[in-house]
Scaffold this active site. Sequence first.
Site, PDB file in Angstrom:
ATOM      1  CD  GLN A   8     -37.540 -32.008 -43.244  1.00  0.00           C
ATOM      2  OE1 GLN A   8     -37.928 -30.890 -43.524  1.00  0.00           O
ATOM      3  NE2 GLN A   8     -36.687 -32.228 -42.262  1.00  0.00           N
ATOM      4  CG  ASP A  58     -30.477 -37.852 -50.378  1.00  0.00           C
ATOM      5  OD1 ASP A  58     -31.060 -38.845 -49.878  1.00  0.00           O
ATOM      6  OD2 ASP A  58     -29.791 -37.042 -49.707  1.00  0.00           O
ATOM      7  CG  HIS A  82     -40.170 -32.572 -48.522  1.00  0.00           C
ATOM      8  ND1 HIS A  82     -39.228 -31.845 -47.828  1.00  0.00           N
ATOM      9  CD2 HIS A  82     -41.369 -32.287 -47.940  1.00  0.00           C
ATOM     10  CE1 HIS A  82     -39.830 -31.168 -46.848  1.00  0.00           C
ATOM     11  NE2 HIS A  82     -41.121 -31.416 -46.903  1.00  0.00           N
ATOM     12  CB  CYS A  84     -47.563 -37.640 -66.330  1.00  0.00           C
ATOM     13  SG  CYS A  84     -48.356 -36.965 -67.800  1.00  0.00           S
ATOM     14  CG  ASN A 120     -28.422 -28.999 -36.877  1.00  0.00           C
ATOM     15  OD1 ASN A 120     -27.477 -28.357 -37.330  1.00  0.00           O
ATOM     16  ND2 ASN A 120     -29.588 -29.090 -37.509  1.00  0.00           N
TER      17      ASN A 120
HETATM   18  C1  BJW Z   1     -25.786 -30.965 -40.242  1.00  0.00           C
HETATM   19  C2  BJW Z   1     -24.656 -31.318 -40.921  1.00  0.00           C
HETATM   20  C3  BJW Z   1     -24.008 -32.457 -40.466  1.00  0.00           C
HETATM   21  C4  BJW Z   1     -25.439 -29.497 -41.907  1.00  0.00           C
HETATM   22  N1  BJW Z   1     -24.505 -33.091 -39.436  1.00  0.00           N
HETATM   23  N2  BJW Z   1     -26.325 -31.547 -39.226  1.00  0.00           N
HETATM   24  C5  BJW Z   1     -45.218 -19.228 -43.316  1.00  0.00           C
HETATM   25  C6  BJW Z   1     -45.197 -19.790 -42.061  1.00  0.00           C
HETATM   26  C7  BJW Z   1     -45.250 -21.179 -41.907  1.00  0.00           C
HETATM   27  C8  BJW Z   1     -45.317 -22.018 -43.013  1.00  0.00           C
HETATM   28  C9  BJW Z   1     -45.351 -21.444 -44.248  1.00  0.00           C
HETATM   29  C10 BJW Z   1     -45.289 -20.079 -44.406  1.00  0.00           C
HETATM   30  N3  BJW Z   1     -45.321 -19.810 -45.733  1.00  0.00           N
HETATM   31  C11 BJW Z   1     -45.364 -20.978 -46.396  1.00  0.00           C
HETATM   32  C12 BJW Z   1     -45.385 -21.979 -45.516  1.00  0.00           C
HETATM   33  C13 BJW Z   1     -45.414 -23.407 -45.804  1.00  0.00           C
HETATM   34  C14 BJW Z   1     -44.101 -23.889 -46.359  1.00  0.00           C
HETATM   35  C15 BJW Z   1     -42.974 -23.576 -45.388  1.00  0.00           C
HETATM   36  O1  BJW Z   1     -42.727 -24.289 -44.438  1.00  0.00           O
HETATM   37  N4  BJW Z   1     -42.241 -22.525 -45.611  1.00  0.00           N
HETATM   38  C16 BJW Z   1     -41.180 -22.104 -44.684  1.00  0.00           C
HETATM   39  C17 BJW Z   1     -39.910 -21.845 -45.457  1.00  0.00           C
HETATM   40  C18 BJW Z   1     -41.662 -20.962 -43.870  1.00  0.00           C
HETATM   41  N5  BJW Z   1     -44.256 -25.324 -46.497  1.00  0.00           N
HETATM   42  C19 BJW Z   1     -44.850 -25.860 -47.552  1.00  0.00           C
HETATM   43  O2  BJW Z   1     -45.216 -25.192 -48.497  1.00  0.00           O
HETATM   44  C20 BJW Z   1     -45.057 -27.350 -47.507  1.00  0.00           C
HETATM   45  N6  BJW Z   1     -46.391 -27.661 -47.846  1.00  0.00           N
HETATM   46  C21 BJW Z   1     -47.415 -27.294 -47.051  1.00  0.00           C
HETATM   47  O3  BJW Z   1     -47.230 -26.715 -46.008  1.00  0.00           O
HETATM   48  O4  BJW Z   1     -48.640 -27.653 -47.536  1.00  0.00           O
HETATM   49  C22 BJW Z   1     -49.776 -27.038 -46.944  1.00  0.00           C
HETATM   50  C23 BJW Z   1     -49.943 -25.705 -47.615  1.00  0.00           C
HETATM   51  C24 BJW Z   1     -50.363 -25.653 -48.921  1.00  0.00           C
HETATM   52  C25 BJW Z   1     -50.511 -24.418 -49.543  1.00  0.00           C
HETATM   53  C26 BJW Z   1     -50.206 -23.256 -48.848  1.00  0.00           C
HETATM   54  C27 BJW Z   1     -49.757 -23.311 -47.540  1.00  0.00           C
HETATM   55  C28 BJW Z   1     -49.639 -24.554 -46.918  1.00  0.00           C
HETATM   56  C29 BJW Z   1     -44.179 -28.034 -48.523  1.00  0.00           C
HETATM   57  C30 BJW Z   1     -42.739 -27.875 -48.217  1.00  0.00           C
HETATM   58  C31 BJW Z   1     -41.909 -28.460 -49.352  1.00  0.00           C
HETATM   59  C32 BJW Z   1     -40.431 -28.233 -49.141  1.00  0.00           C
HETATM   60  N7  BJW Z   1     -39.734 -28.576 -50.337  1.00  0.00           N
HETATM   61  C33 BJW Z   1     -38.277 -28.570 -50.361  1.00  0.00           C
HETATM   62  C34 BJW Z   1     -37.815 -28.927 -51.783  1.00  0.00           C
HETATM   63  C35 BJW Z   1     -38.026 -30.416 -52.021  1.00  0.00           C
HETATM   64  C36 BJW Z   1     -37.626 -30.845 -53.386  1.00  0.00           C
HETATM   65  C37 BJW Z   1     -36.156 -30.713 -53.666  1.00  0.00           C
HETATM   66  O5  BJW Z   1     -35.308 -31.224 -52.918  1.00  0.00           O
HETATM   67  O6  BJW Z   1     -35.874 -30.097 -54.663  1.00  0.00           O
HETATM   68  O7  BJW Z   1     -37.780 -29.517 -49.423  1.00  0.00           O
HETATM   69  S1  BJW Z   1     -37.569 -27.043 -49.789  1.00  0.00           S
HETATM   70  C38 BJW Z   1     -36.240 -27.780 -48.908  1.00  0.00           C
HETATM   71  O8  BJW Z   1     -36.399 -27.559 -47.484  1.00  0.00           O
HETATM   72  C39 BJW Z   1     -36.383 -29.284 -49.129  1.00  0.00           C
HETATM   73  C40 BJW Z   1     -36.045 -29.814 -47.775  1.00  0.00           C
HETATM   74  O9  BJW Z   1     -36.539 -31.129 -47.616  1.00  0.00           O
HETATM   75  C41 BJW Z   1     -36.664 -28.821 -46.845  1.00  0.00           C
HETATM   76  C42 BJW Z   1     -36.097 -28.825 -45.462  1.00  0.00           C
HETATM   77  O10 BJW Z   1     -34.751 -28.515 -45.461  1.00  0.00           O
HETATM   78  P1  BJW Z   1     -33.758 -29.240 -44.443  1.00  0.00           P
HETATM   79  O11 BJW Z   1     -33.724 -30.676 -44.698  1.00  0.00           O
HETATM   80  O12 BJW Z   1     -34.084 -28.827 -43.063  1.00  0.00           O
HETATM   81  O13 BJW Z   1     -32.345 -28.652 -44.936  1.00  0.00           O
HETATM   82  P2  BJW Z   1     -31.637 -27.268 -44.570  1.00  0.00           P
HETATM   83  O14 BJW Z   1     -30.624 -27.008 -45.580  1.00  0.00           O
HETATM   84  O15 BJW Z   1     -32.626 -26.213 -44.303  1.00  0.00           O
HETATM   85  O16 BJW Z   1     -30.935 -27.563 -43.164  1.00  0.00           O
HETATM   86  C43 BJW Z   1     -29.862 -28.476 -43.040  1.00  0.00           C
HETATM   87  C44 BJW Z   1     -29.543 -28.604 -41.554  1.00  0.00           C
HETATM   88  O17 BJW Z   1     -28.518 -29.579 -41.398  1.00  0.00           O
HETATM   89  C45 BJW Z   1     -29.021 -27.312 -40.926  1.00  0.00           C
HETATM   90  O18 BJW Z   1     -29.688 -27.092 -39.709  1.00  0.00           O
HETATM   91  C46 BJW Z   1     -27.530 -27.592 -40.682  1.00  0.00           C
HETATM   92  O19 BJW Z   1     -27.038 -26.949 -39.533  1.00  0.00           O
HETATM   93  C47 BJW Z   1     -27.527 -29.087 -40.516  1.00  0.00           C
HETATM   94  N8  BJW Z   1     -26.299 -29.767 -40.901  1.00  0.00           N
HETATM   95  N9  BJW Z   1     -24.461 -30.377 -41.971  1.00  0.00           N
HETATM   96  C48 BJW Z   1     -25.631 -32.641 -38.835  1.00  0.00           C
HETATM   97  N10 BJW Z   1     -22.874 -32.849 -41.087  1.00  0.00           N
HETATM   98 ZN    ZN Z   2     -48.887 -39.083 -68.721  1.00  0.00          ZN
END
Ligand code: BJW
Ligand code: ZN
Length: 249
Positions: free
Chosen positions: A106, A109, A124, A132, A220
């Site tokens: 996800q 980087d 992602h 564009c 985790n």
């Molecule tokens: C360690 C550690 C160490 C720390 N060792 N561990 C309601 C219900 C269900 C779903 C939805 C809802 N409302 C909206 C949605 C859909 C939405 C969603 O899921 N929202 C939730 C928040 C509820 N999802 C979407 O919109 C996705 N698209 C989609 O579903 O399309 C269909 C659709 C279309 C239209 C409408 C509805 C549906 C797209 C999701 C895109 C996410 N984008 C981001 C930004 C990316 C760009 C950028 O980087 O700028 O992606 S958000 C952010 O979260 C980023 C990450 O990839 C993503 C996940 O985060 P991740 O990787 O889990 O990080 P953290 O920080 O959350 O957790 C880190 C973990 O590591 C922790 O657990 C720590 O404990 C652990 N840790 N150090 C081991 N050393």
């Molecule tokens: Zn263009």
Amino acid sequence: MLENSHHHTLEKARAILKHSRSLFVLTGAGISAESGIPTFRGKDGLWKSYSAMDLATPEAFQKDPVLVWEWYHWRQEIIRNARPNPAHTALVALEKHIPSFMLLTQNVDNLHQRAGSMNVLELHGNIFRTRCLECSGTCMIGTEDIKQKVPLPVCSCGGILRPDVVWFGEMIPQDIWQNALTFLAHADTALICGTSGIVWPAAAIPEYAQQHNVHTIELNIEKTPISSIVEIFLEGKAGELLPDIVNSL
Ligand code: BJW
Ligand code: ZN
């Protein structure tokens, strides 16, 4: 007692991985935390200081593209200066060790690729790629086609460029998602590492794995909503546990 049960869990994970011929890995921001890249959620997470809705949605970019680009440029700089950590390196070793391997990240980087992982799918997008708004052309930053104009980068066609990442409410790349699920359905084991497990559709991976009789191991520093579903939960830092496990295979 605690130490013993931790040891026992670690041994179980080792045994499963040792017998796995096909491994699917899902990573999240936690795997890059030890490289000094901020995660999204949690105590020092990005969403503590910045609003996801003001920065990581298509509406936010429409409203204030300069603000969004400032945030992305800041993060690009942090990531450029960071290096892959022992967790990334351990996954490279795991890929060499296991005949069939896929890594779905996800993270945007690029650190898995910089570490040397080969079969990486980016769910992602990539923070070093632009897209564009007019012609949909994509481009890696640093190559000729894009002029990094201040305040907004512009495409050679004149259209405004956006970071080629997936924001909330946007569709994830369907070809990548389908590839990942197809691989996962036939894998022996799914290793889920450093993700909070709350962002869809990545959050669906553990359940999907279990429906297909795939072993599930989560790693985790703390329990997540998926910890209760997985077969094995390993508590600890990815940069410490992963090398430990991989070295002993
Ligand atoms: C360690 C550690 C160490 C720390 N060792 N561990 C309601 C219900 C269900 C779903 C939805 C809802 N409302 C909206 C949605 C859909 C939405 C969603 O899921 N929202 C939730 C928040 C509820 N999802 C979407 O919109 C996705 N698209 C989609 O579903 O399309 C269909 C659709 C279309 C239209 C409408 C509805 C549906 C797209 C999701 C895109 C996410 N984008 C981001 C930004 C990316 C760009 C950028 O980087 O700028 O992606 S958000 C952010 O979260 C980023 C990450 O990839 C993503 C996940 O985060 P991740 O990787 O889990 O990080 P953290 O920080 O959350 O957790 C880190 C973990 O590591 C922790 O657990 C720590 O404990 C652990 N840790 N150090 C081991 N050393
Ligand atoms: Zn263009």
